[in-house]
Scaffold this active site. Structure first.
Site, PDB file in Angstrom:
ATOM      1  N   TYR A 155       0.883  -1.141  -0.082  1.00  0.00           N
ATOM      2  CA  TYR A 155      -0.098   0.340  -0.024  1.00  0.00           C
ATOM      3  C   TYR A 155       0.860   1.292   0.160  1.00  0.00           C
ATOM      4  O   TYR A 155       0.633   2.257  -0.771  1.00  0.00           O
ATOM      5  CB  TYR A 155      -1.015   0.029   1.150  1.00  0.00           C
ATOM      6  CG  TYR A 155      -1.701   1.305   1.261  1.00  0.00           C
ATOM      7  CD1 TYR A 155      -2.834   1.527   0.264  1.00  0.00           C
ATOM      8  CD2 TYR A 155      -1.572   2.150   2.406  1.00  0.00           C
ATOM      9  CE1 TYR A 155      -3.375   2.640   0.185  1.00  0.00           C
ATOM     10  CE2 TYR A 155      -2.395   3.231   2.481  1.00  0.00           C
ATOM     11  CZ  TYR A 155      -3.303   3.463   1.443  1.00  0.00           C
ATOM     12  OH  TYR A 155      -4.173   4.665   1.419  1.00  0.00           O
ATOM     13  N   LYS A 159       1.143   4.397  -2.828  1.00  0.00           N
ATOM     14  CA  LYS A 159       1.084   5.610  -2.442  1.00  0.00           C
ATOM     15  C   LYS A 159       2.258   6.531  -2.792  1.00  0.00           C
ATOM     16  O   LYS A 159       2.279   7.895  -3.026  1.00  0.00           O
ATOM     17  CB  LYS A 159       0.464   6.062  -1.012  1.00  0.00           C
ATOM     18  CG  LYS A 159      -0.951   5.361  -1.059  1.00  0.00           C
ATOM     19  CD  LYS A 159      -1.749   6.175  -1.881  1.00  0.00           C
ATOM     20  CE  LYS A 159      -3.131   5.693  -1.753  1.00  0.00           C
ATOM     21  NZ  LYS A 159      -4.298   6.600  -2.840  1.00  0.00           N
TER      22      LYS A 159
HETATM   23  C1  8X3 Z   1      -4.402   6.214   4.747  1.00  0.00           C
HETATM   24  C2  8X3 Z   1      -3.467   6.456   5.484  1.00  0.00           C
HETATM   25  O1  8X3 Z   1      -1.487   5.975   7.323  1.00  0.00           O
HETATM   26  O2  8X3 Z   1      -3.686   4.487   7.624  1.00  0.00           O
HETATM   27  O3  8X3 Z   1      -3.757   6.285   3.542  1.00  0.00           O
HETATM   28  O4  8X3 Z   1      -1.891   4.361   5.721  1.00  0.00           O
HETATM   29  S1  8X3 Z   1      -2.639   5.327   6.607  1.00  0.00           S
END
Ligand code: 8X3
Length: 254
Positions: A155, A159
């Site tokens: 993830y 990002k």
């Molecule tokens: C979501 C923020 O820090 O929970 O994109 O991954 S976090």
């Protein structure tokens, strides 16, 4: 200022996408909303029409599907094909497991949605923005793209990719009036964690226990702000956390 602007939002049926749709509708924008969940999208459309007398068009779309993106764009009414603002919001995390223990199927879904889906939509919309010499791409990045945290490798990597796609695109169109904004929120209480934990609500609730997290509306405010500044101003990147969150891993909980 945003009145009659044509705004396309992916992942608009819930969370930050939905909150952004609501804020744009309140400003009088024309909305092209896409999501996989058509029932939720239709309910949102009805609400926005009722509350704001908004013009709303809905499209069932999984951004991983290039062909489906083509179909959506072919069916947008001709006069609305000149999109002013693209909000690349569709995205998700699946699992919080170590890389070596994760389901490879989840890798595919997360990478294909968060990176490739965002690229497909961007590739589709930016040429029209260039032709019109106006436009704004607003990407939903994450604090997870600033630094990795345990269990978040894939993830976080997606990002980080959103950050670099935003930075690279900003360079590619620097000679145009088109703006690129990457918003990087920390903990936001939406259905994000419910999806991450494959529907386990207790586990999801636990993430936000003892801290006042950001809300989808907090992020929608930033989306609207970035879209509303004068045209010579480009908000490149916004990193935003709850006051008791410092980094992905440093959180103070009561
Ligand atoms: C979501 C923020 O820090 O929970 O994109 O991954 S976090």
């Amino acid at each position: 200022m945003l009145k009659d602007k044509v705004v396309f939002i992916s992942g608009a049926s819930s969370g930050i996408g939905e909150a952004s749709a609501r804020r744009f509708a309140a400003e009088g924008a024309v909305l092209l909303l896409s999501a996989r969940n058509m029932a939720k999208l239709e309910a949102l459309k009805a609400q926005l029409e009722k509350d704001y007398n908004a013009r709303v068009y809905t499209y069932e779309l999984d951004v991983r599907d290039k062909k489906a993106i083509d179909n959506v764009f072919n069916s947008i009414p001709e006069e609305l094909k000149n999109i002013d603002i693209l909000v690349n919001n569709a995205g998700l995390a699946l699992g919080l497991d170590k890389v070596q223990e994760s389901d490879p199927e989840d890798f595919d879904i997360v990478i294909d949605t968060n990176i490739k889906g965002l690229l497909y939509l961007t590739r589709r919309v930016v040429p029209t923005m260039m032709k019109n010499q106006r436009g704004h791409v607003i990407n939903m990045g994450s604090l997870a793209g600033v630094a990795a945290y345990p269990g978040g490798a894939v993830y976080c990597a997606t990002k980080a990719a959103v950050k670099f796609i935003s930075d690279g695109l900003r360079m590619d169109i620097v000679d145009t009036p088109i703006r690129v904004t990457n918003i990087q929120p920390g903990m936001v209480e939406t259905n994000f964690s419910v999806i991450r934990f494959h529907g386990d609500k207790d586990k999801a609730d636990n993430v936000y226990k003892g801290i006042k997290p950001l809300t989808a509306e907090d992020i929608a405010d930033i989306v609207i702000y970035a879209a509303s500044v004068p045209e010579h101003v480009q908000i490149c990147e916004v990193t935003v956390t709850a006051t008791h969150q410092a980094t992905g891993g440093v959180v103070y909980k009561k």
